[in-house]
Enzyme design. Sequence first.
Site, PDB file in Angstrom:
ATOM      1  N   ASP A 144      -1.651  -1.856   5.758  1.00 19.77           N
ATOM      2  CA  ASP A 144      -2.722  -1.116   6.434  1.00 19.77           C
ATOM      3  C   ASP A 144      -3.743  -0.506   5.478  1.00 19.77           C
ATOM      4  O   ASP A 144      -3.376   0.200   4.532  1.00 19.77           O
ATOM      5  CB  ASP A 144      -2.138   0.049   7.235  1.00 19.77           C
ATOM      6  CG  ASP A 144      -1.059  -0.365   8.202  1.00 19.77           C
ATOM      7  OD1 ASP A 144      -0.746  -1.561   8.281  1.00 19.77           O
ATOM      8  OD2 ASP A 144      -0.510   0.530   8.867  1.00 19.77           O
ATOM      9  N   GLN A 174      -1.752   0.927   2.246  1.00 21.53           N
ATOM     10  CA  GLN A 174      -0.302   0.907   2.146  1.00 21.53           C
ATOM     11  C   GLN A 174       0.099  -0.082   1.057  1.00 21.53           C
ATOM     12  O   GLN A 174      -0.362  -1.231   1.048  1.00 21.53           O
ATOM     13  CB  GLN A 174       0.307   0.496   3.479  1.00 21.53           C
ATOM     14  CG  GLN A 174       0.135   1.524   4.583  1.00 21.53           C
ATOM     15  CD  GLN A 174       1.068   2.703   4.387  1.00 21.53           C
ATOM     16  OE1 GLN A 174       2.226   2.650   4.755  1.00 21.53           O
ATOM     17  NE2 GLN A 174       0.562   3.780   3.806  1.00 21.53           N
TER      18      GLN A 174
END
Length: 643
Positions: free
Chosen positions: A231, A247
């Site tokens: 993400d 992430q």
Amino acid sequence: SGFLGKGLVNSFLGGDDSTGTLTSPAFTIERIHINFLIGGGKYAGQTCINLVIDGKVVRTATGPNDVAGGSERLDWENWDVTDLAGKSATIRIVDERRGGWGHINVDQIVQSDRPQRFEPAGRELVIEKRYLHIPVKNGGRKVRMKLTDAGRTVREFDVELADGNADFQTFLDLEGFRGKRLAVEVDRLPIDSKALDAIHQADEVPSAAALYSEFVRPQFHFTSRRGWLNDPNGLVYSGGQWHLFYQHNPYGWGWGNMHWGHAVSKDLFHWQELPIALYPQRYDDWCFSGSAVVDVNNTSGFKTGTGDLLVAAYTSTGRGECIVFSNDAGRTWSEFAGNPVVKHAGRDPKLLWHEPSQSWVMALYDEFENKQWIAFYTSKDLKTWEIQSRIDGFFECPDLFELPVAGQSGTSKWVLYAADGKYRLGQFDGRKFIPETEKLQLWHGNFYAAQTYSNAPDGRRVQIGWGNGIEFRGMPFNQQMVLPVELTLRSTADGPRLFAEPVRELAGLEGPTRRWSEVPLAENENPLADVRGELLRITAEIEPGQADFVGFTVRGVSVRYDAQKRQLVCRGVAAPLMPVDGVVTMEIIVDRGSIEVFGNGGRTALSVGGVLAADDRSLKTEVAGTGARLKSLKVVELKSAWK
């Protein structure tokens, strides 16, 4: 995981309620140890492996796990059978347990003159250089590695530590620990392992000279230097730079060890990867997704310098929703002492400033009353938050923003987005979202968890998504971001709808260009036979006529418009697209790991992953039926953003 070869004993047959025994033929004990790999339930006498002599159990071992948790990994165990030399024995594997962890896994039962087992291991290092290079074996046995400074844990993570030939070297940034003596510890290694000896220090990241030149490395989609990404987080424009947090597992090719990676760019394509922005506070308290804003008026009181005050919210998996802030352009971050600011069953805070109510809003994925919601919290200072409302039917990674409706002066709509790319239009008063549409969809294919930039210049709404599932096997990096796009809200026959088009900055990578117009298309003919290219931007205006389908084969991949189904189709990903006055347009963006297709000026968008064949750089037209033609075609060669 952890078994050898292609099979293992596994009593999880249709679930944990299956039971039974498996008994070996008799054999003679000829060595002083019996080694074996074991996993599964930790229930003595019920989920176990037994050594049986004269009908009696003389040695036994259970799996390591119980209902409190664990993993399905097999680890070495051994029996010392010195006193049983020469005796006839059998091995019996037992599963007499039903319910949670009511199974046993066993593999590689071997007689040996030496034990095979795992033990904690470690070494000490005086940190003299910036990076610690760590050899990684993809799919290898994970160990938990910990670095301590005078007994204080400073880093702790899982890594598939190579014990022998490594697939790649990852790295740990230890700039803040120069001159210190750090202990490097792992929870378990084979007793004769040399894996820790292969860890070494360097002043450069591994293979620095070859970074971004790997043969399948995407050339203008963001990928991390090493490790996994997913993400996009904390998308914020500040100080002339687009910040991309994300992430990130810095220590492996697969998902795990969630940190916030960080990169910056002046044009959304030429990225400079910076040191890790957010480290976990402790092992198993990972830094999940979130967002960032510029606190222009210092409502939080965190400001100490003259530059922009950046404030971010993220999910700490061990605590809840947390606030961090930076006064040095996102290079370092401080935790708000009052964290967590929200505790609930959920994650992924999206921050925004709501001007009419002079309040901050946090949109959160929320699990409440057995439903999936987006919850809306408000705050005046980014520290104290109150819940205001919820709307159900959304899952993960919300985004919330307002857009004007093009061509309708004074009219705007709020857009509520979720991870799967589905959105609803409506009104938002700073406390509650009032939907005016059902769920709508813009993106299709390898696309997830998209976020839009806060504080973007000129009121632009720039979005970046994660190209989930786009894998780069055999590489030291994995996954990529989707092409940055600009979102607009335009009137259609169905009402206002989101459109996505590649950001204008992509033009900065354009190279040689060729154009065609009014080209009739026929089966088994290719007017583009002399066109070749690796990185491409193809813009086509097509009249399908009476053809069943029409489109292109781009480097061996079909990208077509199915005129019968009225769909854009590429590699099994399909999206609806209606002709406008008998014409459809396609914009096709081709990189090494993906193809993106934008139909009718961004009315629909496809992100389609898959590494393209390096030896096929052809471009062909494809058509079935008659009457199709290219009203116009432009083929642009794109340049690498890394070179």
